[in-house]
Enzyme design. Structure first.
Site: not given
Ligand code: SAH
Length: 226
Positions: A73
């Protein structure tokens, strides 16, 4: 002492403390005012969450790819989401949906007593665990699962942070909020438009406020990946 100082993770060149201070200035310019949030953003090395080839861009205020079509993010959004939950009530127990590389997890772990984090892609989760161990953050429980169902056994949560966007807010997440002032921060919408929302629960009442317009990867339901 700062986490990064303790571990000598300060980095050199583009990942130097000076580059990081520039990012901090940007966060302040964009309205982040919580000293606690700014301190943690300052002391947490973002470059360790990225592939070596992208590490030199770690302190730009942008989302970057982490593989599997997912992203780390944007720092401003991480700070904004964190500030929204931190300044609106207690942080004894926090749930994060979408661990990704673990950057947001690292920020929250330093401000909450306990954080539970759920990720649907196992290899990303394993990488996140490694990164967070490197930072000596131990108040985190992980789960490889579909986070749209929350984590019922560990509920209720003072705060839930969702870092992937559903079209509509999953009712399970609302139900797992602490009835006494639990907060949910979540991007909601499709590819064209997403709104970052803050929901607050008081008993059976849920109040909603709009934080800003965002672009997150979609919250995918029901499909786990290795
Ligand atoms: N928190 C991270 C951003 C991750 S991007 C940061 O700090 O940068 C979003 C994440 O959500 C991805 O890794 C994706 O695989 C996950 N994701 C999407 N749908 C999901 C679900 N239903 N359950 C758990 N994780 C999910």
């Amino acid at each position: 002492m700062l986490v990064a100082d303790k571990l000598n993770l300060n980095g050199i060149g583009m990942t130097s403390q000076r580059t990081r201070e520039r990012l901090l200035g940007r966060l302040i310019d964009q309205g982040i005012s919580s000293i606690e949030v700014l301190d943690v953003m300052r002391s947490t090395p973002r470059h360790i969450f990225l592939d070596e080839a992208l590490a030199h861009r770690a302190y730009e205020d942008v989302a970057l790819p982490i593989g599997h079509n997912q992203t780390i993010s944007q720092p401003y959004i991480v700070a904004r989401m964190t500030e929204a939950v931190l300044t609106s009530g207690p942080m004894e127990s926090v749930l994060e949906i979408g661990t990704g590389c673990g950057y947001q997890t690292a920020i929250i772990a330093q401000l909450a007593k306990k954080i539970y984090s759920v990720e649907r892609i196992k290899s990303l989760l394993n990488r996140a665990k490694k990164n967070l161990r490197m930072l000596r953050l131990r108040n985190i429980d992980f789960k490889h699962d579909d986070g749209s169902l929350g984590w019922k056994r560990k509920s209720p949560f003072d705060a839930i942070i969702t870092t992937a966007a559903p079209k509509q807010i999953p009712s399970e997440l609302l139900q797992q909020l602490n009835p006494v002032g639990g907060r949910l921060v979540i991007p909601v919408g499709g590819d064209d438009r997403q709104d970052l929302k803050l929901i607050r629960r008081d008993g059976d009442e849920y109040s909603e406020s709009y934080l800003c317009s965002v672009r997150f990867v979609p919250l995918l339901v029901g499909q786990l990946l290795n």
